[in-house]
Design a protein around this motif. Structure first.
Motif, short mmCIF file in Angstrom:
data_model
loop_
_atom_site.label_atom_id
_atom_site.label_comp_id
_atom_site.label_asym_id
_atom_site.label_seq_id
_atom_site.Cartn_x
_atom_site.Cartn_y
_atom_site.Cartn_z
N ASP A 101 0.82 -1.21 0.00
CA ASP A 101 0.00 0.00 0.00
C ASP A 101 0.85 1.26 0.00
OD1 ASP A 101 -2.33 -1.50 0.00
OD2 ASP A 101 -2.61 -1.37 2.18
N GLU A 107 0.39 4.10 -2.71
CA GLU A 107 -0.02 5.46 -2.31
C GLU A 107 0.98 6.51 -2.80
OE1 GLU A 107 -2.91 6.33 -1.27
OE2 GLU A 107 -3.60 4.27 -1.01
N ARG A 126 0.26 6.83 -6.45
CA ARG A 126 -1.05 7.48 -6.63
C ARG A 126 -1.01 8.97 -6.32
NH1 ARG A 126 -4.55 9.19 -8.57
NH2 ARG A 126 -6.75 8.85 -8.18
N SER A 127 -0.04 9.37 -5.48
CA SER A 127 0.06 10.79 -5.13
C SER A 127 0.62 11.63 -6.28
CB SER A 127 0.92 10.98 -3.88
OG SER A 127 2.29 10.78 -4.17
#
Length: 157
Positions: A104, A108, A111-112
């Motif tokens: 994760d 993340e 994805r940022s």
């Protein structure tokens, strides 16, 4: 190392489909960043053929020798942007999927800096270079420098 099958010369629907995906990727994701990822994944997988191909491609796209040389140590270098670092971390995670299970934290981070569509396109690009590496390594696709050496060895026998 003797080439087992020159799959690049085959007219094959599966290979044509892979090439079509590559063509789509070239229009769908930052080519310089994707090429950097391809070099890194090819380093990880030990694919001399793909390293040669994508290193030259990266240089044509404006990549520097220093950044290519330090790519294996990108974690320790400040030469890579946050976006590049996220792409490289995601690429390493997906390439080592059996070990990492795509954590994760890495997702993340990616994805940022990437939209959902960009992250999907990047992930397809990572899957593609892993597929090409497996074909090239499995069939012993030869690095261009190895071809004259093998021909000279064969002639000597």
């Amino acid at each position: 190392m003797t080439q087992r099958l020159n799959f690049m010369t085959k007219k094959h629907a599966g290979l044509e489909a892979l090439v079509a995906v590559e063509t789509w990727l070239g229009k769908s994701f930052d080519p310089k960043l994707l090429t950097l990822v391809k070099v890194r994944v090819s380093q990880m997988n030990g694919c001399a053929y793909c390293l040669h191909l994508h290193r030259h491609e990266a240089l044509k796209l404006g990549e520097t020798e220093d950044r290519l040389l330090l790519l294996d140590a990108w974690h320790e270098s400040q030469l890579y942007s946050p976006r590049e670092r996220a792409a490289l971390a995601w690429a390493e995670s997906l390439t080592r999927i059996a070990k990492t299970h795509a954590p994760d934290t890495v997702y993340e981070e990616a994805r940022s800096v990437f939209s959902e569509d960009e992250l999907l396109n990047l992930s397809i690009g990572i899957a593609m270079i892993n597929a090409w590496n497996r074909l090239a390594i499995g069939f012993r696709q030869q690095h261009p420098a190895d071809r004259p050496r093998e021909a000279a060895q064969s002639a000597a026998v």
